[in-house]
Structure formats: C-alpha cells, structure tokens
Scaffold this active site. Sequence first.
Site, PDB file in Angstrom:
ATOM      1  N   ASP A 123       0.903  -1.236   0.128  1.00  0.00           N
ATOM      2  CA  ASP A 123      -0.196  -0.170   0.028  1.00  0.00           C
ATOM      3  C   ASP A 123       0.876   1.408  -0.129  1.00  0.00           C
ATOM      4  O   ASP A 123       0.382   2.424   0.017  1.00  0.00           O
ATOM      5  CB  ASP A 123      -0.896  -0.063   1.067  1.00  0.00           C
ATOM      6  CG  ASP A 123      -0.522  -0.085   2.465  1.00  0.00           C
ATOM      7  OD1 ASP A 123       0.883  -0.027   2.642  1.00  0.00           O
ATOM      8  OD2 ASP A 123      -1.229  -0.020   3.570  1.00  0.00           O
ATOM      9  N   SER A 124       2.109   1.096  -0.008  1.00  0.00           N
ATOM     10  CA  SER A 124       3.118   2.175  -0.284  1.00  0.00           C
ATOM     11  C   SER A 124       2.904   2.763  -1.753  1.00  0.00           C
ATOM     12  O   SER A 124       3.431   3.790  -1.851  1.00  0.00           O
ATOM     13  CB  SER A 124       4.607   1.522  -0.337  1.00  0.00           C
ATOM     14  OG  SER A 124       4.787   0.477  -0.710  1.00  0.00           O
ATOM     15  N   ASP A 152      -1.165  -6.109  -0.342  1.00  0.00           N
ATOM     16  CA  ASP A 152      -1.663  -5.353   0.981  1.00  0.00           C
ATOM     17  C   ASP A 152      -2.932  -5.046   0.907  1.00  0.00           C
ATOM     18  O   ASP A 152      -3.675  -4.773   0.024  1.00  0.00           O
ATOM     19  CB  ASP A 152      -0.919  -4.043   1.157  1.00  0.00           C
ATOM     20  CG  ASP A 152       0.211  -4.109   1.924  1.00  0.00           C
ATOM     21  OD1 ASP A 152       0.563  -4.942   2.799  1.00  0.00           O
ATOM     22  OD2 ASP A 152       1.362  -3.353   1.873  1.00  0.00           O
ATOM     23  N   LYS A 208      -1.480  -9.282   2.823  1.00  0.00           N
ATOM     24  CA  LYS A 208      -0.903  -8.657   3.761  1.00  0.00           C
ATOM     25  C   LYS A 208      -1.850  -7.849   4.688  1.00  0.00           C
ATOM     26  O   LYS A 208      -2.560  -6.778   4.204  1.00  0.00           O
ATOM     27  CB  LYS A 208       0.616  -8.375   3.532  1.00  0.00           C
ATOM     28  CG  LYS A 208       1.414  -7.749   4.598  1.00  0.00           C
ATOM     29  CD  LYS A 208       2.723  -7.471   4.663  1.00  0.00           C
ATOM     30  CE  LYS A 208       3.130  -6.170   3.708  1.00  0.00           C
ATOM     31  NZ  LYS A 208       2.520  -4.999   4.441  1.00  0.00           N
ATOM     32  N   GLU A 222      -1.982  -5.426   8.288  1.00  0.00           N
ATOM     33  CA  GLU A 222      -0.877  -4.849   9.447  1.00  0.00           C
ATOM     34  C   GLU A 222      -1.627  -4.990  10.866  1.00  0.00           C
ATOM     35  O   GLU A 222      -2.965  -4.794  11.181  1.00  0.00           O
ATOM     36  CB  GLU A 222      -0.786  -3.346   9.278  1.00  0.00           C
ATOM     37  CG  GLU A 222      -0.050  -3.068   7.983  1.00  0.00           C
ATOM     38  CD  GLU A 222       0.221  -1.414   8.004  1.00  0.00           C
ATOM     39  OE1 GLU A 222       0.091  -0.600   8.682  1.00  0.00           O
ATOM     40  OE2 GLU A 222       1.033  -1.027   6.814  1.00  0.00           O
ATOM     41  N   GLU A 257       8.773  -4.258  10.546  1.00  0.00           N
ATOM     42  CA  GLU A 257       9.204  -3.187  10.309  1.00  0.00           C
ATOM     43  C   GLU A 257       9.848  -2.117  11.322  1.00  0.00           C
ATOM     44  O   GLU A 257       9.190  -2.011  12.243  1.00  0.00           O
ATOM     45  CB  GLU A 257       8.012  -2.371   9.273  1.00  0.00           C
ATOM     46  CG  GLU A 257       8.393  -1.069   8.848  1.00  0.00           C
ATOM     47  CD  GLU A 257       7.430  -0.434   7.747  1.00  0.00           C
ATOM     48  OE1 GLU A 257       6.583  -1.110   7.421  1.00  0.00           O
ATOM     49  OE2 GLU A 257       7.778   0.559   7.333  1.00  0.00           O
TER      50      GLU A 257
HETATM   51  O1  KIV Z   1       3.504  -1.057   1.655  1.00  0.00           O
HETATM   52  C1  KIV Z   1       4.783  -1.388   1.567  1.00  0.00           C
HETATM   53  O2  KIV Z   1       5.601  -1.165   0.863  1.00  0.00           O
HETATM   54  C2  KIV Z   1       5.163  -2.097   2.943  1.00  0.00           C
HETATM   55  C3  KIV Z   1       6.519  -2.803   3.247  1.00  0.00           C
HETATM   56  C4  KIV Z   1       7.454  -1.450   3.629  1.00  0.00           C
HETATM   57  C5  KIV Z   1       6.935  -3.752   3.939  1.00  0.00           C
HETATM   58  O3  KIV Z   1       4.220  -2.776   3.637  1.00  0.00           O
END
Ligand code: KIV
Length: 271
Positions: free
Chosen positions: A51-52, A90, A120, A122, A189
Amino acid sequence: MSVHTEFKKVTTNALQEMKRRGEKISMLTAYDFTMAKLVDEAGIDVVLVGDSASNVMAGFETTLPITLEHMIYHASSVVRGIDRALVVVDMPFGSYQGNSKEALSNAIRIMKESGGHAVKLEGGGEIIDSIERILRAGIPVMGHLGLTPQSIYKFGTYSVRAKEEAEASQLLVDAVALEKAGCFALVLEKIPSALATQVAKAVDIPVIGIGAGGGVDGQVLVLHDMLGMNHTFNPRFLRRYANLHKEITGAVQRYVQDVKDCDFPSAEESY
Ligand code: KIV
C-alpha cells in the site's frame, strides 16, 4: 548471474523450506506490470504490491488514502508481469479493521480480481478475527508488525518501534499469535535488530524485515527507494543499488535539449 533458487514457482511452502534450510528470502515491492516483470526476471522471491503505492505511485503523504479498487488495479498489473515470484497484496486501510466478514469479502475480491497469491494485513491480536476468517477461506496471510504505517496517526511518527520493554514483549506475543493463527510469514518493520532476531527464532514461519537488521529470514525494500528514484527519503535501513533519479533526469534533460536543438528526430529516425 543467476540468483534463482531451485523453485520454479515460489509458493508459501517454498518460503517455509527456505527458512528451514537457512536460505534468505528476497522481497521487493512493485506496483505495475513493467517493474514487476523486471524484478521477477532478476530472480526476486516475493513481490509485495504494497500500500506504499499510495506514497510512491499516487503521491499521498500516507498509506491511508489508497482504496481497495486501487490496490486491485496495481496488483492485477503486477500479476501479469510475474512468472516465478509469489505475489502478496496489501489489504488497504479500512478494508479489514471493521469486522471479519467485511475483511474476508475484501480479501476474496483481491484474490479473485487481481490474481494475487496472498494478502498482507497490518496488526496483531486486535485483527486476529479477520486473519483467522481469511485463512479459513484458504487465502494465505502474511502478518506485519512493528512500524505499521496505516497506524501513523496513532504513533505520530515513523521512528523505530518497540524500543521499550512493554511494546517489545507485546510484539513477541503478537508474532506467536499470528503464527498460531496460521499466517505463512511475517514482516517486521523498523524495530531493534535484537528483538527482530528473537522473533525470527521464536517462530517457525519466515520473518522478513525492513529496518529490522540481518538476524531475520529475509529482507524487503520499497523498489523505488532501493533504485534511488527518490533522493529525499534517507532512512538508515535503506541501501541504494542504483541512482535512477540521476539517470532519469539526465536522460530527460538530454531529450529536451535534443528536441529544442532540432537534433531529434534525425533523418534515420523519420519515415
Ligand atoms: O507497503 C509496503 O511497501 C510495505 C513494506 C514497507 C513492507 O508494507
């Protein structure tokens, strides 16, 4: 140089096997077809549609604004570029924290509409119901503890997490709970290396770190950061393997100059 392991297709079981035999796992983010194809061809084990993308692709300050539809669009583009790597997607902020039924239907949408291989989420104990329900549907789940950017407004800062004893022992409890629930792997992280190493030893599932030191089972970085496309983000954990900021701006400057000078296109480049 070939860096491929024996695995023709990387599966969640392959990652487990890599941990068992002490082979480190490589993971990078990707958000589009072209970059996904490049990292897959280069031998990456896991591609994370992070989600980055909210920061890197859309220019938002945080990961909170990205939507489920955006994530599905990025993930489906990535999947079309992948031949070997495991693709983890994510779940965006707001798509799994409400209740576990909603979490499951959003995870199913990601799997059906993007073709990704896993999701994934969080968090630890507070989202365990959602994780368990998604797992019961046969969808592999990767956990994510430590600095969890979707909670930035709770933390107030992106600095190192779990430096204090209480947060460190809670993180260990959460890691064990995620393993017990059935997560196939875990991202840690920005936490102290000693704690990350302790977690990697305490659980049998692969632990993949970002800013978590070398004592874990694998590493992940944001692709655009490690390629040096952004020169303003300089955390200690980031190693740059290229300076694409310089390469790209240099190439664009030369193109602009050639157009202005009527040097491009030449006769050979014209019909
Ligand atoms: O969204 C992302 O890029 C991440 C990584 C930093 C692990 O969750």
